[in-house]
Design a protein around this motif. Structure first.
Motif, PDB file in Angstrom:
ATOM      1  N   ARG A   1      36.908  44.004  47.975  1.00 52.21           N
ATOM      2  CA  ARG A   1      35.813  44.361  47.064  1.00 52.21           C
ATOM      3  C   ARG A   1      36.361  45.473  46.198  1.00 52.21           C
ATOM      4  NH1 ARG A   1      31.299  42.648  50.715  1.00 52.21           N
ATOM      5  NH2 ARG A   1      30.452  41.051  49.345  1.00 52.21           N
ATOM      6  N   VAL A   2      36.669  45.137  44.960  1.00 58.42           N
ATOM      7  CA  VAL A   2      37.313  46.072  44.042  1.00 58.42           C
ATOM      8  C   VAL A   2      36.228  46.780  43.233  1.00 58.42           C
ATOM      9  CG1 VAL A   2      38.988  46.281  42.181  1.00 58.42           C
ATOM     10  CG2 VAL A   2      39.277  44.493  43.916  1.00 58.42           C
ATOM     11  N   PRO A   3      36.091  48.105  43.379  1.00 56.40           N
ATOM     12  CA  PRO A   3      35.059  48.820  42.633  1.00 56.40           C
ATOM     13  C   PRO A   3      35.346  48.818  41.125  1.00 56.40           C
ATOM     14  CG  PRO A   3      35.969  50.189  44.399  1.00 56.40           C
ATOM     15  CD  PRO A   3      36.819  48.974  44.279  1.00 56.40           C
ATOM     16  N   THR A   4      34.453  48.233  40.357  1.00 56.44           N
ATOM     17  CA  THR A   4      34.537  48.238  38.899  1.00 56.44           C
ATOM     18  C   THR A   4      33.230  47.697  38.333  1.00 56.44           C
ATOM     19  OG1 THR A   4      35.732  47.501  36.930  1.00 56.44           O
ATOM     20  CG2 THR A   4      35.656  45.966  38.775  1.00 56.44           C
ATOM     21  N   ARG A   5      32.844  48.212  37.201  1.00 59.04           N
ATOM     22  CA  ARG A   5      31.683  47.673  36.498  1.00 59.04           C
ATOM     23  C   ARG A   5      32.110  46.609  35.490  1.00 59.04           C
ATOM     24  NH1 ARG A   5      26.821  51.482  35.943  1.00 59.04           N
ATOM     25  NH2 ARG A   5      27.063  52.762  37.790  1.00 59.04           N
ATOM     26  N   ASN A   6      33.413  46.348  35.403  1.00 60.15           N
ATOM     27  CA  ASN A   6      33.951  45.404  34.435  1.00 60.15           C
ATOM     28  C   ASN A   6      34.498  44.141  35.097  1.00 60.15           C
ATOM     29  OD1 ASN A   6      33.645  47.118  32.029  1.00 60.15           O
ATOM     30  ND2 ASN A   6      35.106  48.429  33.111  1.00 60.15           N
ATOM     31  N   GLY A   7      33.970  43.794  36.256  1.00 60.45           N
ATOM     32  CA  GLY A   7      34.485  42.655  37.004  1.00 60.45           C
ATOM     33  C   GLY A   7      34.450  41.349  36.232  1.00 60.45           C
ATOM     34  N   SER A   8      33.378  41.104  35.510  1.00 63.21           N
ATOM     35  CA  SER A   8      33.278  39.858  34.750  1.00 63.21           C
ATOM     36  C   SER A   8      34.350  39.793  33.671  1.00 63.21           C
ATOM     37  CB  SER A   8      31.888  39.731  34.125  1.00 63.21           C
ATOM     38  OG  SER A   8      31.807  38.551  33.357  1.00 63.21           O
ATOM     39  N   ARG A   9      34.572  40.884  32.989  1.00 61.01           N
ATOM     40  CA  ARG A   9      35.599  40.922  31.940  1.00 61.01           C
ATOM     41  C   ARG A   9      36.979  40.635  32.532  1.00 61.01           C
ATOM     42  NH1 ARG A   9      36.292  46.446  29.191  1.00 61.01           N
ATOM     43  NH2 ARG A   9      34.137  45.992  28.650  1.00 61.01           N
ATOM     44  N   TYR A  10      37.315  41.308  33.636  1.00 58.29           N
ATOM     45  CA  TYR A  10      38.633  41.129  34.235  1.00 58.29           C
ATOM     46  C   TYR A  10      38.793  39.725  34.810  1.00 58.29           C
ATOM     47  CZ  TYR A  10      38.593  46.220  33.900  1.00 58.29           C
ATOM     48  OH  TYR A  10      38.499  47.513  33.451  1.00 58.29           O
ATOM     49  N   LEU A  11      37.750  39.203  35.428  1.00 54.79           N
ATOM     50  CA  LEU A  11      37.779  37.838  35.962  1.00 54.79           C
ATOM     51  C   LEU A  11      38.101  36.857  34.846  1.00 54.79           C
ATOM     52  CD1 LEU A  11      35.052  36.264  38.232  1.00 54.79           C
ATOM     53  CD2 LEU A  11      35.788  35.122  36.175  1.00 54.79           C
ATOM     54  N   GLN A  12      37.393  36.951  33.739  1.00 52.64           N
ATOM     55  CA  GLN A  12      37.601  36.014  32.632  1.00 52.64           C
ATOM     56  C   GLN A  12      38.987  36.181  32.006  1.00 52.64           C
ATOM     57  OE1 GLN A  12      33.984  35.284  30.073  1.00 52.64           O
ATOM     58  NE2 GLN A  12      33.261  37.060  31.266  1.00 52.64           N
ATOM     59  N   GLN A  13      39.440  37.422  31.831  1.00 55.98           N
ATOM     60  CA  GLN A  13      40.764  37.641  31.253  1.00 55.98           C
ATOM     61  C   GLN A  13      41.852  37.051  32.140  1.00 55.98           C
ATOM     62  OE1 GLN A  13      40.293  41.969  30.777  1.00 55.98           O
ATOM     63  NE2 GLN A  13      40.922  41.678  28.640  1.00 55.98           N
ATOM     64  N   LEU A  14      41.741  37.296  33.445  1.00 57.29           N
ATOM     65  CA  LEU A  14      42.763  36.795  34.357  1.00 57.29           C
ATOM     66  C   LEU A  14      42.742  35.270  34.430  1.00 57.29           C
ATOM     67  CD1 LEU A  14      45.034  37.593  36.194  1.00 57.29           C
ATOM     68  CD2 LEU A  14      43.380  37.839  38.053  1.00 57.29           C
ATOM     69  N   CYS A  15      41.558  34.686  34.469  1.00 54.62           N
ATOM     70  CA  CYS A  15      41.462  33.229  34.500  1.00 54.62           C
ATOM     71  C   CYS A  15      42.029  32.610  33.226  1.00 54.62           C
ATOM     72  CB  CYS A  15      40.020  32.792  34.729  1.00 54.62           C
ATOM     73  SG  CYS A  15      39.460  33.029  36.431  1.00 54.62           S
ATOM     74  N   LYS A  16      41.720  33.175  32.085  1.00 58.15           N
ATOM     75  CA  LYS A  16      42.276  32.655  30.822  1.00 58.15           C
ATOM     76  C   LYS A  16      43.796  32.789  30.805  1.00 58.15           C
ATOM     77  CE  LYS A  16      38.150  33.574  28.106  1.00 58.15           C
ATOM     78  NZ  LYS A  16      37.524  34.449  27.095  1.00 58.15           N
ATOM     79  N   HIS A  17      44.294  33.909  31.301  1.00 58.58           N
ATOM     80  CA  HIS A  17      45.738  34.146  31.349  1.00 58.58           C
ATOM     81  C   HIS A  17      46.433  33.091  32.210  1.00 58.58           C
ATOM     82  CE1 HIS A  17      49.510  36.360  31.731  1.00 58.58           C
ATOM     83  NE2 HIS A  17      49.386  36.282  33.044  1.00 58.58           N
ATOM     84  N   TRP A  18      45.900  32.821  33.386  1.00 59.93           N
ATOM     85  CA  TRP A  18      46.527  31.877  34.299  1.00 59.93           C
ATOM     86  C   TRP A  18      46.220  30.430  33.962  1.00 59.93           C
ATOM     87  CZ3 TRP A  18      45.622  35.370  39.106  1.00 59.93           C
ATOM     88  CH2 TRP A  18      46.759  36.145  39.325  1.00 59.93           C
ATOM     89  N   ALA A  19      45.225  30.181  33.126  1.00 59.41           N
ATOM     90  CA  ALA A  19      44.876  28.799  32.772  1.00 59.41           C
ATOM     91  C   ALA A  19      45.991  28.099  31.996  1.00 59.41           C
ATOM     92  CB  ALA A  19      43.581  28.772  31.962  1.00 59.41           C
ATOM     93  N   HIS A  20      46.916  28.859  31.454  1.00 55.16           N
ATOM     94  CA  HIS A  20      48.034  28.256  30.709  1.00 55.16           C
ATOM     95  C   HIS A  20      48.984  27.496  31.630  1.00 55.16           C
ATOM     96  CE1 HIS A  20      46.893  30.201  26.991  1.00 55.16           C
ATOM     97  NE2 HIS A  20      46.748  31.326  27.660  1.00 55.16           N
ATOM     98  N   ASN A  21      49.052  27.915  32.914  1.00 54.93           N
ATOM     99  CA  ASN A  21      50.028  27.321  33.822  1.00 54.93           C
ATOM    100  C   ASN A  21      49.457  26.811  35.137  1.00 54.93           C
ATOM    101  OD1 ASN A  21      52.239  28.028  32.122  1.00 54.93           O
ATOM    102  ND2 ASN A  21      52.014  30.130  32.823  1.00 54.93           N
TER     103      ASN A  21
END
Length: 103
Positions: free
Chosen positions: A7-27
């Motif tokens: 459980r990673v403390p952050t109020r920006n979880g949705s932003r980071y989730l989407q950025q990471l998913c978009k980043h990895w979606a290339h491969n």
């Protein structure tokens, strides 16, 4: 399968989730919404040394980003923890390093 949850403390979880998913979606095989994402790392992923797939699941909450990793072995799990943490810290550079209390 071996599992770890953080459980990673952050109020920006949705932003980071989407950025990471978009980043990895290339491969990788990725599915996500603003609140939930899954990433499948196949056994033949770039630089992989494990024998089976790994699954990373993320859920964005108001105060946390919940990350679950399912891996084939303790060694594979440790490698995946590092991969996920390093990538999330890149996107969360204003907050980095994020706190990952793996259980």
């Amino acid at each position: 399968m071996t599992k770890a949850i953080a459980r990673v403390p952050t109020r920006n979880g949705s932003r980071y989730l989407q950025q990471l998913c978009k980043h990895w979606a290339h491969n990788l095989a990725v599915e996500f919404t603003p609140e939930h994402g899954t990433i499948t790392f196949p056994r033949d992923a770039r630089g992989a040394t494990w024998a089976s797939d790994a699954l990373v699941t993320m859920d964005a909450r108001d105060e946390t980003l919940d990350v679950t990793i399912d891996a084939s072995s303790p060694e594979h799990l440790d490698a995946m923890k590092g991969v996920v943490a390093r990538h999330l810290d890149r996107f969360a550079f204003r907050e980095a390093p994020l706190t990952f209390d793996w259980a």
